[in-house]
Design a protein around this motif. Structure first.
Motif: not given
Length: 417
Positions: A376-403
């Motif tokens: 139910g998320l619109d990729p273009q709307a997420l990009l327009a809102n500079n909300d890419a973190y929320s997009a990839f968090a919703a898909l569990d596709d974030l890459f987390v390494t720590g420092p």
């Protein structure tokens, strides 16, 4: 799926940029007098730890790093402060650094350990400015979409330590600067706004850049920039004649390590550039176009191949979402390869933090946009809102390494199989 390959390429790049690998080969000659270590940046604590291990003589010092990035040292004090917007801790640490540099002699050696992030961590507002003005300046620069070189050319004109001024405080001591570069082109005078290295840019250049990018400076900063007070030293200043500079880690070296890893895994590898700049979403579209061309026509490279690039893209804030330049790059990339198979990508910051979030970056492929729509998320709307973190968090596709202990800027790897 090639996620394991992409992660391995990132870790190969980061491993090549670890200070411990490079500092031992770049040690300056021992002085007749004291050895004082100073530094600032997101990799400065790791650099200090490596320098302590490699230096077999007496030393003391102080370096400033980002909160959460400290490493244990025995003789060099590590202080943490805020990044990307400076705070009181950074200002206090900078004042202490300035005090340490007083009273040195020509027999003394100052070793400056400089890495990306030092611009915010060395907080010393120029004449007539307060910390609040420097904070407002950094916020305006980060939102402007200006490239890192332009931002640092402006910062150095509005500081008591940037643009070589910190090294002037050490005179007549010799200064040896060791740099982990996070800037496209690896000009050491631009890393952390060059606190120990004068740059060729001028006050007039800074004024032009402010106008070009429409940067809304706080009044005290605008007043300082409009006048002639607090001039930065020039590269030909005789005070810098005996100083040395060594770039010990860079995006170029890290991309070469990743390319070698890709070839060992049975893939071709092409390094597009280690100095890519521009709007993250536009750079994402260009990378996507190249990946599509390879996928459909085997040109300009034949499949299977890994495309590698580095540098520092920028994000001009238009919305109010969450995310950094690497996730914004990837969301635009994902929209542009929507529905295609055989293309996967990882984009991440080599310091482990993309912008100010907890992720280094994220993964994307030809299913990313469709999976967002299924939620139910619109990729273009997420990009327009500079909300890419929320997009990839919703898909569990974030890459987390720590420092990661280093910082040679953005790392991008695209598999076309």
């Amino acid at each position: 799926m090639h996620r394991d390959l992409l992660e391995g390429l990132f870790h190969a790049a980061v491993a090549r940029a670890q200070p411990a690998l490079a500092i031992a080969a770049a040690l300056p000659p021992k002085p007749a007098g004291r050895t004082l270590v100073i530094g600032a940046g997101k990799a400065s604590a790791q650099m200090a730890q490596a320098f302590e291990a490699a230096w077999d003589g007496p030393l003391s010092g102080l370096v400033v790093t980002r909160y959460g990035y400290a490493e244990p040292c025995e003789r060099i004090e590590i202080v943490e402060a805020a990044h990307p917007v400076p705070d009181r801790a950074g200002e206090a640490a900078t004042r202490r650094l300035l005090d340490l540099l007083g009273g040195l002699s020509a027999d003394d050696l100052v070793v400056a350990l400089i890495s990306g992030g030092g611009s915010a961590l060395l907080a010393a507002p120029g004449p007539g400015m307060q910390l609040a003005d420097e904070q407002a300046l950094n916020t305006a620069l980060l939102a402007s979409g200006a490239p890192i070189g332009a931002m640092n050319a402006i910062r150095k004109e509005l500081s008591e330590v940037k643009g070589g001024r910190l090294a002037l405080r050490a005179a007549p001591a010799r200064v040896a600067t060791l740099v982990v570069s996070d800037v496209p082109g690896d000009d050491p005078a631009l890393v952390a706004s060059g606190p120990t290295i004068p740059s060729a840019s001028t006050r007039a250049d800074a004024r032009r850049l402010v106008e070009l990018y429409g940067i809304d400076l706080p009044p005290a900063a605008a007043a300082l920039l409009a006048g002639d007070a607090n001039p930065a030293p020039r590269p030909d200043d005789p005070a810098f004649a005996g100083h040395t500079v060594s770039v010990i880690a860079s995006a170029s070296l890290s991309l070469e390590a990743a390319a070698a890893q890709a070839r060992r895994s049975g893939f071709g590898a092409a390094i597009l550039s280690d100095a890519i700049e521009g709007e993250a979403r536009e750079v994402g579209k260009v990378h996507a176009a190249l990946a599509r061309e390879i996928a459909s026509r085997d040109r300009p490279f034949e499949k299977p191949v890994v495309l590698l690039s580095g540098g520092e893209t920028t994000v001009t804030l238009r919305g109010h979402g969450r995310g950094g330049r690497n996730t914004e790059f990837l969301l635009a990339f994902a929209i542009a390869i929507d529905g295609l198979t055989g293309i996967e990508a990882l984009a991440a910051d080599t310091d482990g933090i993309d912008g100010s979030e907890n992720n280094a970056g994220a993964f994307a492929d030809g299913t990313t946009a469709a999976r967002l729509r299924a939620k139910g998320l619109d990729p273009q709307a997420l990009l327009a809102n500079n909300d890419a973190y929320s997009a990839f968090a919703a898909l569990d596709d974030l890459f987390v390494t720590g420092p990661t202990g280093t910082n040679v800027n953005d790392f991008r790897a695209i598999v076309v199989a």
